[in-house]
Write a protein that holds these residues in place. Structure first.
Motif, PDB file in Angstrom:
ATOM      1  N   GLY A  81      45.263  29.950  38.540  1.00 34.03           N
ATOM      2  CA  GLY A  81      45.069  30.773  37.363  1.00 34.03           C
ATOM      3  C   GLY A  81      45.853  30.204  36.197  1.00 34.03           C
ATOM      4  O   GLY A  81      46.583  29.227  36.344  1.00 34.03           O
ATOM      5  N   HIS A  82      45.702  30.799  35.045  1.00 35.41           N
ATOM      6  CA  HIS A  82      46.467  30.356  33.883  1.00 35.41           C
ATOM      7  C   HIS A  82      46.627  31.518  32.908  1.00 35.41           C
ATOM      8  O   HIS A  82      45.882  32.500  32.962  1.00 35.41           O
ATOM      9  N   SER A  83      47.592  31.376  32.018  1.00 33.89           N
ATOM     10  CA  SER A  83      47.841  32.425  31.030  1.00 33.89           C
ATOM     11  C   SER A  83      46.719  32.461  29.999  1.00 33.89           C
ATOM     12  O   SER A  83      46.027  31.471  29.775  1.00 33.89           O
ATOM     13  N   ASN A  84      46.541  33.609  29.395  1.00 31.15           N
ATOM     14  CA  ASN A  84      45.541  33.806  28.340  1.00 31.15           C
ATOM     15  C   ASN A  84      44.128  33.406  28.757  1.00 31.15           C
ATOM     16  O   ASN A  84      43.380  32.819  27.976  1.00 31.15           O
ATOM     17  N   CYS A  85      43.758  33.733  30.000  1.00 27.99           N
ATOM     18  CA  CYS A  85      42.426  33.389  30.507  1.00 27.99           C
ATOM     19  C   CYS A  85      41.387  34.355  29.907  1.00 27.99           C
ATOM     20  O   CYS A  85      41.434  35.561  30.144  1.00 27.99           O
ATOM     21  N   GLY A  86      40.450  33.801  29.164  1.00 28.97           N
ATOM     22  CA  GLY A  86      39.398  34.617  28.568  1.00 28.97           C
ATOM     23  C   GLY A  86      38.504  35.251  29.624  1.00 28.97           C
ATOM     24  O   GLY A  86      37.997  36.362  29.426  1.00 28.97           O
ATOM     25  N   GLY A  87      38.284  34.571  30.734  1.00 29.42           N
ATOM     26  CA  GLY A  87      37.449  35.113  31.812  1.00 29.42           C
ATOM     27  C   GLY A  87      38.079  36.339  32.450  1.00 29.42           C
ATOM     28  O   GLY A  87      37.404  37.347  32.700  1.00 29.42           O
ATOM     29  N   ILE A 109      34.414  29.976  35.580  1.00 33.12           N
ATOM     30  CA  ILE A 109      35.055  30.917  34.665  1.00 33.12           C
ATOM     31  C   ILE A 109      36.046  31.783  35.441  1.00 33.12           C
ATOM     32  O   ILE A 109      35.694  32.384  36.464  1.00 33.12           O
ATOM     33  N   ALA A 110      37.296  31.790  34.994  1.00 34.78           N
ATOM     34  CA  ALA A 110      38.378  32.566  35.605  1.00 34.78           C
ATOM     35  C   ALA A 110      38.652  32.156  37.062  1.00 34.78           C
ATOM     36  O   ALA A 110      39.252  32.910  37.807  1.00 34.78           O
ATOM     37  N   ALA A 111      38.200  30.980  37.461  1.00 30.22           N
ATOM     38  CA  ALA A 111      38.372  30.489  38.840  1.00 30.22           C
ATOM     39  C   ALA A 111      37.790  31.471  39.856  1.00 30.22           C
ATOM     40  O   ALA A 111      38.312  31.633  40.954  1.00 30.22           O
ATOM     41  N   ALA A 147      39.772  26.119  39.975  1.00 28.90           N
ATOM     42  CA  ALA A 147      40.423  26.352  38.688  1.00 28.90           C
ATOM     43  C   ALA A 147      39.423  26.915  37.687  1.00 28.90           C
ATOM     44  O   ALA A 147      38.212  26.835  37.876  1.00 28.90           O
ATOM     45  N   CYS A 148      39.981  27.458  36.617  1.00 21.10           N
ATOM     46  CA  CYS A 148      39.160  27.983  35.527  1.00 21.10           C
ATOM     47  C   CYS A 148      38.569  26.821  34.721  1.00 21.10           C
ATOM     48  O   CYS A 148      39.116  25.723  34.673  1.00 21.10           O
ATOM     49  N   CYS A 149      37.456  27.075  34.085  1.00 18.99           N
ATOM     50  CA  CYS A 149      36.810  26.081  33.223  1.00 18.99           C
ATOM     51  C   CYS A 149      37.595  25.824  31.938  1.00 18.99           C
ATOM     52  O   CYS A 149      37.309  24.858  31.221  1.00 18.99           O
ATOM     53  N   ASP A 150      38.558  26.654  31.646  1.00 21.89           N
ATOM     54  CA  ASP A 150      39.278  26.590  30.368  1.00 21.89           C
ATOM     55  C   ASP A 150      39.758  25.166  30.076  1.00 21.89           C
ATOM     56  O   ASP A 150      40.391  24.527  30.920  1.00 21.89           O
ATOM     57  N   SER A 151      39.456  24.710  28.876  1.00 26.45           N
ATOM     58  CA  SER A 151      39.781  23.332  28.499  1.00 26.45           C
ATOM     59  C   SER A 151      41.281  23.066  28.392  1.00 26.45           C
ATOM     60  O   SER A 151      41.702  21.917  28.359  1.00 26.45           O
TER      61      SER A 151
HETATM   62 ZN   LIG Z   1      40.534  30.935  32.293  1.00 26.45          ZN
END
Ligand SMILES: [Zn+2]
Length: 119
Positions: free
Chosen positions: A103-109, A67-69, A42-46
């Motif tokens: 993945g997830h929406s609005n991923c900065g990576g 980052i970005a998985a 998974a992505c690191c996104d909190s």
């Molecule tokens: Zn992400």
């Protein structure tokens, strides 16, 4: 929306009192080992926590976050890389049945990979 450091400490105390002590048999079993059947990359996104999103408890998922998985390609096998080490451990030692790349929406990576800033 985010918590400060003191709230994290308080959260851990709350976890011990309201969760760990009440479910001590469950956590005693986990203390002796893990056998998750699913590896999640998974992505690191909190904002995107795999365990919460999939309704899982401790011990259910073996999770590695980047980052970005992103996972290094096969040509990097053998390189000292934490994501590759986690995948190898999950497959070879935990013998997971499934691997989910979340993945997830609005991923900065992903946005950064698609639209790199010129420096
Ligand atoms: Zn992400």
């Amino acid at each position: 929306m985010s918590v400060n450091f003191h709230e994290l400490i308080e959260g851990f105390h709350n976890f011990k009192e309201s969760y760990l002590l009440k479910e001590h048999e469950f956590f005693d079993r986990l203390a002796h080992g893990q056998s998750p059947k699913t590896l999640v990359i998974a992505c690191c996104d909190s904002r995107a926590d795999p365990a919460i999103l999939m309704g899982c408890r401790p011990g259910d998922l073996f999770v590695v976050r980047s980052i970005a998985a992103l996972v290094p390609g096969a040509d990097h096998a053998g390189d000292p890389d934490a994501v590759l080490a986690a995948v190898e451990y999950g497959v070879k030692h935990l013998d997971v049945d499934h691997i989910i790349v979340m993945g997830h929406s609005n991923c900065g990576g992903i946005h950064g990979a698609l639209f790199p800033k010129k420096s």
